[in-house]
Motif scaffolding. Structure first.
Motif, mmCIF file in Angstrom:
data_model
loop_
_atom_site.group_PDB
_atom_site.id
_atom_site.type_symbol
_atom_site.label_atom_id
_atom_site.label_comp_id
_atom_site.label_asym_id
_atom_site.label_seq_id
_atom_site.Cartn_x
_atom_site.Cartn_y
_atom_site.Cartn_z
ATOM 1 N N ARG A 220 42.877 -33.664 -8.558
ATOM 2 C CA ARG A 220 41.746 -32.770 -8.290
ATOM 3 C C ARG A 220 42.027 -31.868 -7.095
ATOM 4 N NH1 ARG A 220 36.016 -36.004 -9.244
ATOM 5 N NH2 ARG A 220 36.164 -36.032 -11.532
ATOM 6 N N ALA A 221 42.673 -32.410 -6.068
ATOM 7 C CA ALA A 221 42.972 -31.612 -4.879
ATOM 8 C C ALA A 221 43.957 -30.499 -5.213
ATOM 9 C CB ALA A 221 43.536 -32.511 -3.782
ATOM 10 N N VAL A 222 44.994 -30.827 -6.007
ATOM 11 C CA VAL A 222 45.971 -29.806 -6.394
ATOM 12 C C VAL A 222 45.318 -28.777 -7.305
ATOM 13 C CG1 VAL A 222 48.124 -29.379 -7.632
ATOM 14 C CG2 VAL A 222 47.932 -31.350 -6.100
ATOM 15 N N ARG A 223 44.508 -29.242 -8.263
ATOM 16 C CA ARG A 223 43.828 -28.302 -9.167
ATOM 17 C C ARG A 223 42.968 -27.321 -8.387
ATOM 18 N NH1 ARG A 223 39.131 -30.587 -12.890
ATOM 19 N NH2 ARG A 223 38.272 -30.778 -10.779
ATOM 20 N N GLU A 224 42.203 -27.816 -7.419
ATOM 21 C CA GLU A 224 41.340 -26.933 -6.640
ATOM 22 C C GLU A 224 42.158 -25.941 -5.822
ATOM 23 O OE1 GLU A 224 38.111 -26.819 -7.275
ATOM 24 O OE2 GLU A 224 38.773 -28.292 -8.758
ATOM 25 N N ARG A 225 43.324 -26.376 -5.356
ATOM 26 C CA ARG A 225 44.172 -25.463 -4.598
ATOM 27 C C ARG A 225 44.685 -24.346 -5.499
ATOM 28 N NH1 ARG A 225 49.859 -26.713 -1.370
ATOM 29 N NH2 ARG A 225 49.849 -24.811 -0.124
ATOM 30 N N VAL A 226 45.082 -24.711 -6.714
ATOM 31 C CA VAL A 226 45.567 -23.711 -7.661
ATOM 32 C C VAL A 226 44.451 -22.731 -8.028
ATOM 33 C CG1 VAL A 226 46.445 -23.338 -9.998
ATOM 34 C CG2 VAL A 226 47.365 -25.201 -8.582
ATOM 35 N N LEU A 227 43.277 -23.262 -8.346
ATOM 36 C CA LEU A 227 42.152 -22.401 -8.722
ATOM 37 C C LEU A 227 41.762 -21.477 -7.572
ATOM 38 C CD1 LEU A 227 39.947 -24.992 -10.650
ATOM 39 C CD2 LEU A 227 41.308 -23.132 -11.634
ATOM 40 N N ALA A 228 41.787 -22.010 -6.356
ATOM 41 C CA ALA A 228 41.470 -21.177 -5.188
ATOM 42 C C ALA A 228 42.515 -20.081 -5.011
ATOM 43 C CB ALA A 228 41.384 -22.038 -3.931
ATOM 44 N N GLY A 229 43.792 -20.407 -5.302
ATOM 45 C CA GLY A 229 44.848 -19.406 -5.193
ATOM 46 C C GLY A 229 44.684 -18.291 -6.213
ATOM 47 N N VAL A 230 44.349 -18.664 -7.454
ATOM 48 C CA VAL A 230 44.128 -17.640 -8.480
ATOM 49 C C VAL A 230 42.919 -16.782 -8.113
ATOM 50 C CG1 VAL A 230 43.628 -17.198 -10.912
ATOM 51 C CG2 VAL A 230 45.188 -19.059 -10.274
ATOM 52 N N ALA A 231 41.858 -17.426 -7.624
ATOM 53 C CA ALA A 231 40.670 -16.678 -7.208
ATOM 54 C C ALA A 231 41.012 -15.700 -6.080
ATOM 55 C CB ALA A 231 39.570 -17.627 -6.770
ATOM 56 N N ALA A 232 41.862 -16.128 -5.155
ATOM 57 C CA ALA A 232 42.277 -15.247 -4.063
ATOM 58 C C ALA A 232 43.062 -14.050 -4.610
ATOM 59 C CB ALA A 232 43.122 -16.016 -3.056
ATOM 60 N N ALA A 233 43.875 -14.295 -5.642
ATOM 61 C CA ALA A 233 44.619 -13.197 -6.258
ATOM 62 C C ALA A 233 43.676 -12.218 -6.952
ATOM 63 C CB ALA A 233 45.636 -13.747 -7.251
ATOM 64 N N VAL A 234 42.666 -12.743 -7.644
ATOM 65 C CA VAL A 234 41.677 -11.877 -8.299
ATOM 66 C C VAL A 234 40.935 -11.049 -7.258
ATOM 67 C CG1 VAL A 234 39.541 -11.845 -9.659
ATOM 68 C CG2 VAL A 234 41.396 -13.410 -10.282
ATOM 69 N N ARG A 235 40.546 -11.683 -6.171
ATOM 70 C CA ARG A 235 39.851 -10.966 -5.100
ATOM 71 C C ARG A 235 40.743 -9.857 -4.531
ATOM 72 N NH1 ARG A 235 38.448 -14.342 0.222
ATOM 73 N NH2 ARG A 235 40.715 -14.570 0.077
ATOM 74 N N LEU A 236 42.009 -10.166 -4.299
ATOM 75 C CA LEU A 236 42.934 -9.180 -3.754
ATOM 76 C C LEU A 236 43.082 -7.989 -4.700
ATOM 77 C CD1 LEU A 236 45.050 -8.311 -1.677
ATOM 78 C CD2 LEU A 236 46.715 -9.721 -2.903
ATOM 79 N N VAL A 237 43.224 -8.267 -5.996
ATOM 80 C CA VAL A 237 43.347 -7.194 -6.987
ATOM 81 C C VAL A 237 42.087 -6.343 -7.018
ATOM 82 C CG1 VAL A 237 43.437 -6.755 -9.481
ATOM 83 C CG2 VAL A 237 45.035 -8.376 -8.433
ATOM 84 N N ALA A 238 40.929 -7.018 -6.971
ATOM 85 C CA ALA A 238 39.655 -6.294 -7.016
ATOM 86 C C ALA A 238 39.469 -5.406 -5.798
ATOM 87 C CB ALA A 238 38.500 -7.281 -7.136
ATOM 88 N N LEU A 239 39.824 -5.917 -4.626
ATOM 89 C CA LEU A 239 39.632 -5.138 -3.407
ATOM 90 C C LEU A 239 40.671 -4.030 -3.266
ATOM 91 C CD1 LEU A 239 38.773 -7.977 -0.855
ATOM 92 C CD2 LEU A 239 37.220 -6.377 -1.981
ATOM 93 N N THR A 240 41.818 -4.188 -3.923
ATOM 94 C CA THR A 240 42.871 -3.178 -3.829
ATOM 95 C C THR A 240 42.697 -2.066 -4.859
ATOM 96 O OG1 THR A 240 44.427 -4.877 -3.067
ATOM 97 C CG2 THR A 240 45.364 -2.802 -3.833
ATOM 98 N N PHE A 241 42.444 -2.463 -6.129
ATOM 99 C CA PHE A 241 42.383 -1.484 -7.218
ATOM 100 C C PHE A 241 40.968 -1.254 -7.748
ATOM 101 C CE2 PHE A 241 46.615 -3.538 -7.579
ATOM 102 C CZ PHE A 241 47.405 -2.425 -7.360
#
Length: 310
Positions: A220-241
């Motif tokens: 669960r800890a690893v899964r949450e880290r992965v999901l948080a990382g993908v969410a951070a990537a989505v946020r970065l893409v949204a704020l950039t483009f």
């Protein structure tokens, strides 16, 4: 074999498999073929030639009669040449020249993620759901993004637009193949999952999510880290483009709805303390890429029109 003016072939060449598609004059698939990818310049070109030949056999045409052949493959692509396609064993290759000489047809080459972004936009448009702007976030061995706006690819000044996987987010994180440390790719990609949750009985992402669903606290800890990382990537893409739509593609999306719902929840959590982020409605702008197995080859075939018009 005769010729049919307007037929286009597309190849999505990955480290494991090469997916090929032949499109008719209206952009509808006529034939498909999948083969194991070669390794090294000669083998990669040989497999590509054979794949196009198989498509043409099905359709009863000669490769030389094609309007063009589009190729999407990993690495840096400039003017038909690919560099640093490490998963294919290619340091440098004039892909357009080598394949064009063998086929007798025009060849157009693009980075695989950019090609897949074009394919994803095409699939949505064919379904009557084309966004004005689209970001395709590829969660494969690595992490990268392709952006389509107004039906055209956005590459940036050097072709590096969308390389969000190499944005460092943790100075104490794992080393990244790009030479930096703690990049997004080290927490939100297939290779990251394999490193953090190695498994031999199932693909690491599947094994991770299954163990987490069964209540394993470490999983669960690893899964949450992965999901948080993908969410951070989505946020970065949204704020950039600031695209109208963000779609997730690549190997991790084989997880399906559990991945999508988990990333949406992580985005909601990110926005909980930020009225600004909340106003962007990122969970509602996020989806899974349609027809994930096809978008790379479809987009590659469409390059024959996009790059030819440049």
């Amino acid at each position: 074999m005769g010729g049919r003016v307007g037929l286009r072939a597309g190849l999505d060449i990955g480290g494991t498999s090469t997916v090929a598609v032949l499109l008719d004059t209206e952009g509808a698939p006529l034939a498909h073929h999948t083969a194991r990818s070669g390794r090294g310049p000669t083998a990669v070109v040989d497999v590509a030639v054979a794949a196009v030949g198989r498509l043409c056999d099905v359709a009863g045409v000669s490769p030389a009669a094609l309007r063009g052949v589009g190729v999407g493959l990993p690495g840096t692509v400039v003017d038909g040449r690919v560099r640093n396609a490490v998963n294919l064993g290619i340091a440098e290759l004039d892909m357009a020249g080598a394949l064009g000489d063998r086929l007798g047809a025009p060849v157009f080459v693009e980075n695989d993620v950019d090609a897949a972004a074009l394919g994803a936009h095409h699939v949505l448009a064919a379904a009557g759901d084309a966004p004005r702007s689209l970001a395709y976030l590829n969660l494969g061995t690595g992490l990268a993004c392709g952006v389509v706006t107004g039906g055209r690819l956005w590459r940036g000044a050097t072709g590096a637009a969308g390389e969000v996987g190499h944005v460092p987010v943790d100075p104490d994180g794992a080393p990244c193949p790009c030479g930096q440390r703690g990049c997004l790719e080290t927490v939100a990609s297939g290779s990251a999952v394999a490193r953090m949750w190695p498994a031999t009985d199932a693909p690491p992402p599947v094994a991770l999510f299954a163990a987490a669903a069964q209540g394993d606290p470490a999983a669960r800890a690893v899964r949450e880290r992965v999901l948080a990382g993908v969410a951070a990537a989505v946020r970065l893409v949204a704020l950039t483009f600031d695209p109208e739509r963000v779609v997730l593609g690549g190997g991790l999306t084989a997880l399906g709805r559990p991945l999508l719902s988990g990333v949406r929840e992580a985005l909601t959590e990110l926005a909980r303390g930020s009225p600004f982020l909340a106003s962007l409605d990122l969970p509602d702008r996020l989806g899974l890429v349609p027809r994930p197995a096809e978008v790379g080859a479809l987009g590659a075939a469409l390059l024959t029109g996009v790059l030819a018009a440049r």
